[in-house]
Write a protein that holds these residues in place. Structure first.
Motif, PDB file in Angstrom:
ATOM      1  N   GLY A  49     -40.069 -50.316 -33.400  1.00  0.00           N
ATOM      2  CA  GLY A  49     -39.557 -48.962 -33.279  1.00  0.00           C
ATOM      3  C   GLY A  49     -38.130 -48.888 -32.784  1.00  0.00           C
ATOM      4  O   GLY A  49     -37.585 -47.807 -32.608  1.00  0.00           O
ATOM      5  N   ASP A  50     -37.507 -50.025 -32.548  1.00  0.00           N
ATOM      6  CA  ASP A  50     -36.143 -50.012 -32.017  1.00  0.00           C
ATOM      7  C   ASP A  50     -35.241 -51.026 -32.698  1.00  0.00           C
ATOM      8  O   ASP A  50     -34.175 -51.353 -32.196  1.00  0.00           O
ATOM      9  CB  ASP A  50     -36.149 -50.252 -30.514  1.00  0.00           C
ATOM     10  CG  ASP A  50     -36.887 -51.541 -30.126  1.00  0.00           C
ATOM     11  OD1 ASP A  50     -37.064 -52.395 -31.011  1.00  0.00           O
ATOM     12  OD2 ASP A  50     -37.275 -51.675 -28.964  1.00  0.00           O
ATOM     13  N   SER A  51     -35.668 -51.553 -33.819  1.00  0.00           N
ATOM     14  CA  SER A  51     -34.868 -52.466 -34.643  1.00  0.00           C
ATOM     15  C   SER A  51     -34.672 -53.847 -34.036  1.00  0.00           C
ATOM     16  O   SER A  51     -33.887 -54.630 -34.548  1.00  0.00           O
ATOM     17  CB  SER A  51     -33.494 -51.860 -34.968  1.00  0.00           C
ATOM     18  OG  SER A  51     -33.649 -50.641 -35.650  1.00  0.00           O
ATOM     19  N   ALA A  85     -31.182 -64.624 -29.951  1.00  0.00           N
ATOM     20  CA  ALA A  85     -31.841 -65.032 -31.189  1.00  0.00           C
ATOM     21  C   ALA A  85     -31.701 -63.958 -32.262  1.00  0.00           C
ATOM     22  O   ALA A  85     -31.483 -64.261 -33.444  1.00  0.00           O
ATOM     23  CB  ALA A  85     -33.313 -65.332 -30.920  1.00  0.00           C
ATOM     24  N   SER A  86     -31.822 -62.690 -31.865  1.00  0.00           N
ATOM     25  CA  SER A  86     -31.664 -61.606 -32.838  1.00  0.00           C
ATOM     26  C   SER A  86     -30.225 -61.511 -33.330  1.00  0.00           C
ATOM     27  O   SER A  86     -29.968 -61.272 -34.520  1.00  0.00           O
ATOM     28  CB  SER A  86     -32.097 -60.278 -32.214  1.00  0.00           C
ATOM     29  OG  SER A  86     -33.500 -60.224 -32.044  1.00  0.00           O
ATOM     30  N   LEU A  87     -29.249 -61.699 -32.438  1.00  0.00           N
ATOM     31  CA  LEU A  87     -27.846 -61.673 -32.846  1.00  0.00           C
ATOM     32  C   LEU A  87     -27.537 -62.851 -33.759  1.00  0.00           C
ATOM     33  O   LEU A  87     -26.808 -62.714 -34.753  1.00  0.00           O
ATOM     34  CB  LEU A  87     -26.954 -61.698 -31.609  1.00  0.00           C
ATOM     35  CG  LEU A  87     -25.447 -61.611 -31.811  1.00  0.00           C
ATOM     36  CD1 LEU A  87     -25.064 -60.456 -32.715  1.00  0.00           C
ATOM     37  CD2 LEU A  87     -24.744 -61.488 -30.456  1.00  0.00           C
ATOM     38  N   LEU A  95     -29.520 -54.124 -31.054  1.00  0.00           N
ATOM     39  CA  LEU A  95     -28.724 -54.872 -30.082  1.00  0.00           C
ATOM     40  C   LEU A  95     -27.680 -54.000 -29.399  1.00  0.00           C
ATOM     41  O   LEU A  95     -27.471 -54.089 -28.191  1.00  0.00           O
ATOM     42  CB  LEU A  95     -28.048 -56.052 -30.786  1.00  0.00           C
ATOM     43  CG  LEU A  95     -28.993 -57.175 -31.240  1.00  0.00           C
ATOM     44  CD1 LEU A  95     -28.318 -58.054 -32.269  1.00  0.00           C
ATOM     45  CD2 LEU A  95     -29.450 -58.000 -30.044  1.00  0.00           C
ATOM     46  N   LEU A  96     -27.025 -53.132 -30.160  1.00  0.00           N
ATOM     47  CA  LEU A  96     -25.971 -52.300 -29.591  1.00  0.00           C
ATOM     48  C   LEU A  96     -26.533 -51.108 -28.822  1.00  0.00           C
ATOM     49  O   LEU A  96     -25.800 -50.453 -28.072  1.00  0.00           O
ATOM     50  CB  LEU A  96     -25.018 -51.820 -30.696  1.00  0.00           C
ATOM     51  CG  LEU A  96     -24.181 -52.930 -31.334  1.00  0.00           C
ATOM     52  CD1 LEU A  96     -23.378 -52.392 -32.511  1.00  0.00           C
ATOM     53  CD2 LEU A  96     -23.261 -53.583 -30.310  1.00  0.00           C
TER      54      LEU A  96
END
Length: 512
Positions: free
Chosen positions: A279-281, A296-298, A331-332
């Motif tokens: 729900g928050d990407s 890891a996501s970046l 992330l942002l």
């Protein structure tokens, strides 16, 4: 003039045209000092020279140009048994006494290529070429096609066979196990394809066949067995997934084999679904724990974009860019406090986006004190610069750039503590971060801070006049697991910048 990155991955290059453009107002450091003081060049070159002289394979029946990844500094020779591990290192992640781990030597090989550019001496490039050709020829498993490299695996130069310090659980009699898990992205893939396309295409297929456990959903484990088929599930880390996406995209670019697009689509769909579920990407760290590791996501966002840029226009490329954009949103949107506490490093994925308090440091990144599983503010800042370079002047690109500059600023009053036994990698990352901030702003204070941090590196690791750096300030030996190659590469970049040399050094964001 060669760019020493991953081809399309050189957006972050510390190239002289970029730096000169940023410094037209006279922000370059005093040129006379650069001419008189070449300590960074001398230490980087001395390290490379010592590795070529003392680390190359003269062991076993099949001698090659591959280099030892662990050396006794007092004898400049291999160990007969394992020395004590560096601070914060697990023994299962280390090479064998005669091991060569090319994945953790990527920046050493890039240093060799750069030195041929800087010095005009072909021997650095020629030795690197020979070693990597041998690696591609001898290390692929005849059963799986995976390479003997990564976090738990090496090629043993004495036995001419895979090497490791991993052992199974007691119920299996402590037998040796060979685990494939790439630690760094395949930064030298262009050269690898030039040297041995068959091995590289085989490796790309092997990632799908032997690393991906469920071919219908893309579920996988970051651990696979090098020597037999037994893929796992549910440890589908975003960082490793991004590496696979790039390797498949590169293979498709070279071969136009449609199977690689199928691999890409299935894994990209898996991560897109994971981002929708939170729900928050954000993408959960794996399929068992309910938190996200932002580094890891970046990393996945960066590599998904690298992969997209290798594909032709169309739905496959669009899907990867859509995945990267979803990750940017998550992330942002986090409450980063880089100037004070650091980047949000761990956050829950239950929709509330709360700091994952079970992790150390309250869920924020550490400034220094790297060890297994710990990421630093400098590492996140470097990745932010890479993502900003991909996004350009967009709103998201500017937001990442601002975070990265804050990270560079944070290190102005925070020096590394020798007593905490930092890794050379930590200082290399921060040196590079300051150089990137200098590239972006043209402000010479960042160049001077890069030199300050690199000087700490000389004091900590290049002791007793020895050309090989220590694995940590209290260690007596050299070992590539703490990645002194990154620090040496960043030190050469300082020399190139200060002397305005016509050489281009690739990005230094491969330590994740």
């Amino acid at each position: 003039m060669a760019i020493l990155g991953r081809g399309d991955w050189s957006v972050n290059s510390l190239c002289m045209p970029c730096i000169l453009a940023a410094a037209v107002s006279g922000c370059l450091a005093d040129q006379s000092r650069a001419d008189d003081d070449d300590r960074f060049y001398q230490h980087a070159k001395g390290y490379a020279d010592a590795m070529l002289l003392h680390a190359q394979d003269t062991y076993g029946d099949q001698q090659s140009s591959l280099m030892l990844s662990m050396i006794d500094r007092s004898r400049l020779a291999p160990f007969s048994s394992m020395p004590r591990e560096p601070h914060g290192i697990r023994n299962s992640d280390r090479v064998s006494p005669h091991g060569a781990n090319v994945n953790l030597d990527f920046n050493l090989y890039r240093l060799l290529y750069a030195l041929s550019e800087v010095t005009g001496e072909p021997r650095y490039r020629e030795n690197a070429d020979k070693a990597l050709r041998v690696f591609l020829e001898v290390t692929p498993s005849p059963t799986t096609g995976l390479f003997a490299w990564g976090e738990h695996l090496c090629w043993d130069l004495k036995s001419d066979s895979p090497g490791t310090n991993c052992r199974s659980d007691p119920s299996k009699g402590h037998e040796i196990i060979y685990i494939h898990e790439p630690k760094r992205p395949t930064v030298l893939s262009d050269k690898f394809y030039e040297f041995n396309e068959k091995a590289m295409v085989g490796y790309a297929h092997a990632l799908w066949e032997h690393q991906i456990g469920d071919h219908s959903t893309g579920n996988f484990s970051r651990h696979a067995y090098y020597d037999h088929h037994e893929p796992g599930l549910n440890f589908d880390f975003p960082k490793e997934g991004g590496y696979f996406l790039h390797d498949w995209a590169r293979a498709h670019q070279r071969t136009r084999d449609e199977r690689f697009l199928n691999y890409i689509n299935i894994l990209a769909d898996r991560y897109l679904e994971k981002s929708r579920k939170t729900g928050d990407s954000l993408v959960a760290f794996d399929s068992q724990r309910e938190y996200a590791d932002t580094s890891a996501s970046l990393s996945l966002a960066i590599d998904a974009t690298h992969a997209a840029n290798l594909l032709p226009e169309g739905p496959d490329r669009d899907k990867l860019l859509r995945l990267a954009a979803a990750l940017d949103k998550g992330l942002l949107g986090l409450p980063h406090d880089v100037s004070d506490k650091g980047f949000v490093m761990y956050v829950t994925t239950d929709g509330n986006r709360e700091l994952y308090s079970h992790k150390e440091n309250g869920g924020y990144s550490y400034l220094w004190s790297m060890k297994y599983g710990r990421k630093t503010t400098g590492m996140l800042g470097t990745l932010c610069f890479s993502r900003a370079a991909q996004l350009g002047d967009s709103r998201e690109g500017k937001a990442y750039r601002e975070l990265a500059i804050h990270a560079a600023d944070k290190y102005f009053n925070e020096a590394p503590d020798r007593s905490e036994r930092p890794w050379p990698l930590e200082l290399g990352i921060v040196t590079n971060l300051e150089l990137l901030a200098y590239r972006e702003t043209g402000d010479s204070k960042y160049l001077e801070r890069a030199k300050d941090i690199a000087d700490h590196g000389i004091d900590f690791f290049w002791t007793e006049g020895n050309p090989l750096p220590k694995a940590d300030p209290e260690a007596a030996h050299y070992e590539n697991i703490t990645r002194a190659d990154t620090l040496a590469y960043a030190m050469l970049a300082i020399h190139v910048i200060e002397n305005r040399l016509p050489a281009e050094l690739g990005d230094l964001d491969i330590d994740r």
